[in-house]
Design an enzyme around this catalytic site. Sequence first.
Site, short mmCIF file in Angstrom:
data_model
loop_
_atom_site.label_atom_id
_atom_site.label_comp_id
_atom_site.label_asym_id
_atom_site.label_seq_id
_atom_site.Cartn_x
_atom_site.Cartn_y
_atom_site.Cartn_z
N LEU A 56 0.83 -1.19 0.00
CA LEU A 56 0.00 0.00 0.00
C LEU A 56 0.87 1.25 0.00
CD1 LEU A 56 -2.79 -0.99 2.53
CD2 LEU A 56 -2.77 -1.23 0.04
N GLY A 96 2.57 -8.71 5.94
CA GLY A 96 3.25 -7.69 6.73
C GLY A 96 2.25 -6.59 7.03
N GLY A 97 2.70 -5.52 7.65
CA GLY A 97 1.82 -4.43 8.03
C GLY A 97 0.86 -4.02 6.93
N ASP A 98 1.42 -3.57 5.80
CA ASP A 98 0.58 -3.15 4.67
C ASP A 98 1.02 -3.85 3.39
OD1 ASP A 98 2.98 -1.77 4.38
OD2 ASP A 98 2.04 0.08 3.70
N GLU A 99 1.50 -5.07 3.54
CA GLU A 99 1.94 -5.88 2.40
C GLU A 99 1.09 -7.12 2.27
OE1 GLU A 99 6.17 -6.59 1.76
OE2 GLU A 99 6.53 -5.28 3.48
#
Length: 190
Positions: A56, A96-99
Amino acid sequence: EASRTLNLRLQGAMIAAEEQAFTDTLTGLKNRRAMDHVLARLLDARANFAMMHLDLDYFKAVNDTLGHAAGDHVLQRVARILVDETRAEDTVARVGGDEFVLLFNRLTDAVRLEEVALRLISQLEIPISFNDQICKISGSIGTVIAAQDSDLSAEQLLEAADVALYASKHKGRACHTFFHPDLGKMGEGE
């Protein structure tokens, strides 16, 4: 009878625990562990498939300006978009966080994959409302196609998708790039 009932309850608890171990609790998507498992199965079967790595854009700004509740809301909305724009047999994982990583079993047609990527990018650019605030993000995507005659490992495929993703970011974000060997030369010598 009591022993049988207890065994059934234990089996149910084990299945629930296993499912929970493979699920991202915030989004309901598969997690990295589940994605690794599916990827290993595809490679063992020498299947034709494609892998998209999506990151993102501007997500940190949402978290920093509107807080983690807004970020969580955005991630949940992104998860719905990814599921809505893929097939039931595809794997969508938050890694992942925004992956996110998307695995497309038996889909290696570049034209169709480009169409999926462009739909995802388009949907991710629609502003997301949260508590009377507007969250604006986009998505950058890198795709690698794995053919059954390829001897690439899971790590090599993930690295290739990552290289293609960062080529998309380098092009200005909200872009899609297919991996090709020349991408690996980008940034060398800098």
